[in-house]
Design a protein around this motif. Structure first.
Motif, PDB file in Angstrom:
ATOM      1  N   SER A   1       1.955   6.753   0.571  1.00  0.00           N
ATOM      2  CA  SER A   1       0.789   5.967   0.187  1.00  0.00           C
ATOM      3  C   SER A   1       0.590   5.980  -1.330  1.00  0.00           C
TER       4      SER A   1
ATOM      5  N   LEU B   1       0.805  -1.218   0.000  1.00  0.00           N
ATOM      6  CA  LEU B   1       0.000   0.000   0.000  1.00  0.00           C
ATOM      7  C   LEU B   1       0.836   1.265   0.000  1.00  0.00           C
ATOM      8  N   TYR B   2       2.118   1.162   0.323  1.00  0.00           N
ATOM      9  CA  TYR B   2       2.923   2.381   0.359  1.00  0.00           C
ATOM     10  C   TYR B   2       4.319   2.120  -0.203  1.00  0.00           C
TER      11      TYR B   2
ATOM     12  N   GLN C   1      -2.123   5.162  -2.829  1.00  0.00           N
ATOM     13  CA  GLN C   1      -3.445   5.740  -3.099  1.00  0.00           C
ATOM     14  C   GLN C   1      -3.391   7.253  -3.092  1.00  0.00           C
TER      15      GLN C   1
END
Length: 432
Positions: free
Chosen positions: A61, A37-38, A63
């Protein structure tokens, strides 16, 4: 799910490519796939392992980066590739308790870029995979750091009770990763003693041994750089053994081909890399080391729409030179593929000249205060030797340049200032 351009792997090169393409083409055209995710800049993992860098402050991140740079992020590991149908299978994502968060998915693409990096090559050494830690990812560095903390706490307890104690760390591999880790650990060992480990004396009680199979450490770099690094290591009571071939590794010791035994409470493998095993299952052309074979335009051989870059790609550039597995190679290849895809999107003719690697030199961190390295000059074969504070500032600038590529100039400046201030208000090493 479908995207015009899918980049698999959010390392330095893959992430830079996704960010730059996203800013130009938008989220409907660009997708990044990664199993985490990161993102963390891989050359800083030795600092995470030593505890001098907090992964929770350093990680970016995906996202957040996708939102800010205009690409789509797909979370999950690559499972398989159907090149004929131009589809990927991305694995399910589950919690530590086994609860499924995201199901297995398929992703269609027009063009695919594989940038999955590298993993450790253990060369068949008995016990290497079972009894060593390799700094391939953030979880490896965190595992090393927590294990080190437990060992230090145990040694401190023994000393407080009047028992003799020490912590023996063996690093196998005298390349940049091994040398940087050794230097960072020695610096951190003195800091740990200031935060509650009152009986520990870093130079006396934390033994660091660096084993290298070649005649000298930092073999790919100029001899002057290697000699300067060796001097700095020896000044910090780090034992360096060259011409040393490790033949066996056990839970508490390392044995070499001369029969010498090195006690090891903690052992790090930094002696070589290879491409991830997954690549050999994709039906694409690979070499003996498992890397994807690409042409000078970074296309995987036998395909017109699948590309590979970074450590996982075996590339001979347009000048006939093999491209080394370095971060600067991935950065340059990201810019080359950016131009390739922007031209395609605009309907322009493709680039006429293939990718050519430019060596700008190498810098090796020797702790928070100094670095050593060489900078390539404009004249072919000419380089400058650099060391000390100037070299350290240049080393730090490489990290900032990477951040600027994915965050932009303003946010990189603010982030650098924030981290500087945070380091003045938190312990110098991570203690939990």
């Amino acid at each position: 799910m479908r995207s015009e351009i899918v980049v698999v792997g959010g390392g330095a090169g893959g992430l830079e490519l996704a960010c730059k393409l996203g800013r130009k083409l938008g989220p409907s055209k660009v997708m990044l796939v990664d199993s985490r995710l990161y993102h963390i800049w891989k050359p800083s993992l030795h600092e995470v392992a030593a505890g001098t860098l907090d992964i929770h402050q350093e990680g970016l991140s995906y996202q957040m980066l996708a939102h800010d740079n205009g690409f789509t992020f797909a979370y999950g590991p690559l499972l398989s590739l159907d090149a004929g149908q131009r589809r990927l299978r991305i694995g399910a994502v589950s919690t530590a308790d086994g609860e499924e968060v995201l199901p297995e998915r398929g992703i269609g693409f027009t063009s695919l870029v594989i940038a999955v990096g590298s993993t450790s090559n253990y060369f068949g050494v008995p016990g290497a995979e079972q009894h060593t830690i390799s700094l391939n990812a953030t979880e490896d560095a965190e595992r090393f750091r927590l294990r080190l903390l437990r060992l230090l706490a145990g040694a401190e307890q023994d000393m407080s009770e009047g028992k003799p104690a020490a912590v023996d760390i063996v690093i196998i591999g005298g390349g940049a990763t091994g040398v940087e880790l050794a230097a960072e650990l020695r610096e951190a060992s003195g800091v740990y003693a200031s935060y509650g480990f009152r009986h520990l004396v870093g130079l006396r009680d934390i033994h660091i041994t660096l084993l290298e199979g070649a005649p000298r450490i930092l073999a790919p770099l100029p001899e002057r750089v290697a000699a300067a690094a060796l001097t700095l290591l020896e000044q910090r009571a780090i034992k360096v053994v060259t011409d040393c071939r490790v033949t066996a590794i056990e839970a508490d010791k390392v044995t070499d081909n001369a029969g010498r035994i090195y006690p090891a409470d903690l052992c790090v493998w930094a002696a070589g890399i290879r491409a991830p095993q997954l690549l050999s299952t994709l039906g694409l052309a690979t070499n003996r080391g498992g890397q994807l074979e690409v042409d000078a335009f970074l296309r995987v051989k036998g395909s017109e729409y699948i590309y590979a870059m970074g450590d996982c790609a075996a590339c001979i550039d347009r000048n006939g030179k093999p491209v080394p597995p370095r971060a600067q190679s991935a950065h340059q290849q990201a810019d080359f593929l950016l131009e390739t895809f922007v031209r395609q999107a605009a309907g322009k003719a493709p680039q006429q000249l293939g990718y050519a690697y430019t060596d700008y030199g190498s810098l090796v961190s020797m702790g928070s205060r100094t670095s050593v390295g060489s900078l390539m000059g404009a004249l072919r074969g000419f380089n400058w030797f650099v060391e000390g504070f100037f070299a350290r500032m240049m080393y730090l600038s490489l990290h900032l340049l990477h951040h600027r590529a994915v965050l932009g100039t303003m946010r990189t400046g603010v982030l650098a200032l924030a981290r500087f201030l945070i380091r003045r208000t938190t312990p110098q090493v991570k203690l939990h």
